[in-house]
Design a protein around this motif. Sequence first.
Motif: not given
Ligand code: NAP
Length: 248
Positions: A7-9, A29-31, A49-51, A194-196
Amino acid sequence: MIRALVLGGTADASLLAAEIARAGIEAIYSYGGRTRAPTDQPLPTRIGGFGGANGLADYIRREAITHVIDATHPFAAEMSRNAVAACAKAGTPLIALERAPWTKAPGDNWIEVSNVNTAVAALPEASANVFLAIGRQHIAPFANKPQHTYTLRFVDPPEALLPFAADVIVSRGPFTLDGELQMMRTRGIALIVARNSGGDGARAKIDAARMLGLPVIMISRPQLPERLRVESVAEIMQWLGHSARLGA
Ligand code: NAP
Ligand code: 3Y8
């Protein structure tokens, strides 16, 4: 035989993907699909997302995933919570790659808050020039304090109308100290939100704020459920390597 789901990003997740590919370990790898053109990875990649937790548990079973590595950002709380629940349901080993939070250094002027709403409350009443370095998804509450001049930074150009007047920098990082210093000086930034996040990819703005003597409203991380957690790619490879030996 290992078949891992990453679970990346994040930058750390990209470093991990490179190590996994180099080791010849089978992985996906999953985005989440947040950005228009996410960085290519040296692994088969899925986007979206996976749902929910149940969807992820079904995916794990359907794809015969043997190990899940949560290398998402510390603020991707819903994804991390779902990973804990899904792996418990599917009986699949889970480990998190999570970098340590930034800690205050001498000279830092941080106002520590717990979420975006308390960050808005911490803004002064008198108008100020504010750099909101928290992306796109969670900026709406700042519309409650329209008296400030806001600079935002997004990965992609804004698609919809902004909830308040603001200037948008479009840049995906990682960011450099010189670039942050120049941006803050040119724009006359007086305060940063900022976020930590931790890690190196976004820490330059924190160092620049210290050098310029600027206050930072620092949003602390969400609580995550207990799960096996390491801070280095090497420890993840050890964890996989150990299982690989057993599963060989
Ligand atoms: P989140 O609010 O924790 O997740 C919301 C929903 O988005 C999850 O329940 C899932 O959907 C889907 N999701 C999130 N990350 C996923 C992944 N890597 N692969 C597949 N589905 C994913 O997520 P978020 O904070 O928006 O972050 C989204 C992505 O951006 C992540 O990969 C994270 O590493 C990256 N990122 C986030 C931040 C941040 O500040 N939040 C900063 C840098 C990078 P379902 O419930 O449908 O499975
Ligand atoms: C889609 C993957 C790399 C990875 C780059 C890291 C560094 C830059 C710090 C600032 C803060 C912010 C934001 C940020 C950082 C790295 C790293 C990191 C912060 C990409 C990426 C995806 C995302 C999603 C995006 C969020 C947004 C957050 C921008 C790729 C580039 C602000 C987090 O428009 C949107 O919907 C953007 C959403 C989640 C937070 C938000 O709520 O807006 N990350 N960022 C991932 C996916 O789809 O699964 O596109 O290639 C990854 C990176 N983001 O290549 O070196 O920490 O690893 N990302 C924050 O800290 O508050 C920028 O501007 O100073």
